[in-house]
Write an enzyme that holds these catalytic residues in place. Structure first.
Site, short mmCIF file in Angstrom:
data_model
loop_
_atom_site.label_atom_id
_atom_site.label_comp_id
_atom_site.label_asym_id
_atom_site.label_seq_id
_atom_site.Cartn_x
_atom_site.Cartn_y
_atom_site.Cartn_z
N LYS A 120 15.44 29.68 46.24
CA LYS A 120 14.83 30.91 46.76
C LYS A 120 15.44 32.14 46.10
O LYS A 120 14.70 33.04 45.64
CB LYS A 120 15.00 30.99 48.27
CG LYS A 120 14.30 32.19 48.90
CD LYS A 120 14.51 32.24 50.39
CE LYS A 120 15.89 32.71 50.74
NZ LYS A 120 16.08 32.93 52.20
N ASP A 138 10.76 32.22 52.01
CA ASP A 138 11.70 32.38 53.11
C ASP A 138 10.99 32.01 54.42
O ASP A 138 9.89 31.48 54.40
CB ASP A 138 12.25 33.81 53.15
CG ASP A 138 11.19 34.84 53.53
OD1 ASP A 138 9.99 34.49 53.61
OD2 ASP A 138 11.56 36.01 53.76
#
Length: 214
Positions: A120, A138
């Site tokens: 991420k 997320d």
């Protein structure tokens, strides 16, 4: 959500916010990397509060290393998990200096090799700093993608792959910003604000709610 709805979904979000940006504050690629690393399980507001004190003093790998671990911790101790984050950031700075001449690398492989940098975080840096059409999934993006029917998936990686397939090319670079902001302020976890959502007509959840209404 079908392709016509997906096109309308992103066209609407773009019209409302043509140039979306991360809410993390930074002025260089390294500051962005550090801020994203510090933001895991923390709010952007909380990270910005700490980095407003840290970055004027130390905003390069060399300067972070010069602070020392305890010095770094003193600047970021208001952020959750600050001890492990400080350790990871120090280790990352050491690698950047030793292997990358103090510069943030531009490849996923090199980014993910840095301590505290997962997929991420690498996606955020590749997208925000280098303009690559990546999807940093997320909790907000995961929720919005599944709730709306945009890109259903059981894991963040599955959602990421679905988004890369389903989001039309013209919207891919900015898509993750629009989705994060939509999840943060409108399509919220506890109570989605469907009554004021500009893209409710595209959304599986909103349509299902309308059908259930008396």
């Amino acid at each position: 959500m079908n392709q016509e709805q997906i096109e309308r979904f992103f066209a609407t979000l773009k019209a409302a916010n043509p140039q979306p940006n991360t809410e993390l504050e930074y002025t260089s690629v390294f500051e962005l990397l550090a801020a994203v690393l510090l933001s895991a399980q923390a709010t952007d507001v909380g990270v910005n509060k700490a980095t407003r004190r840290l970055f004027p003093v130390a905003n390069t790998p060399q300067k972070i290393l010069a602070l020392g671990l305890e010095g770094l911790e003193s600047y970021i101790k208001t952020i959750g998990l600050y001890r492990s984050k400080a350790k990871h950031l120090m280790q990352t700075c050491q690698i950047l200096v030793e292997r990358h001449a103090g510069q943030v690398p531009r490849t996923r492989e090199a980014l993910e090799a840095l301590p505290g940098v997962g997929r991420k975080t690498a996606n955020v840096v590749l997208n925000v700093a280098f303009g690559e059409p990546t999807m940093a999934v997320d909790t907000h993006i995961f929720r919005v993608s599944n709730r709306t029917g945009l890109a259903p998936g059981k894991t963040p990686l599955a959602v990421e792959r679905q988004l890369l397939k389903r989001v039309p090319a013209p919207y891919r670079v900015d898509a993750h910003h629009w989705l994060i902001l939509h999840g943060r302020y409108v399509c919220q976890a506890r109570r989605p604000q469907c009554e004021r959502c500009a893209v409710a007509d595209c959304c599986d959840h909103a349509r299902a709610a309308r059908r259930r209404a008396p």
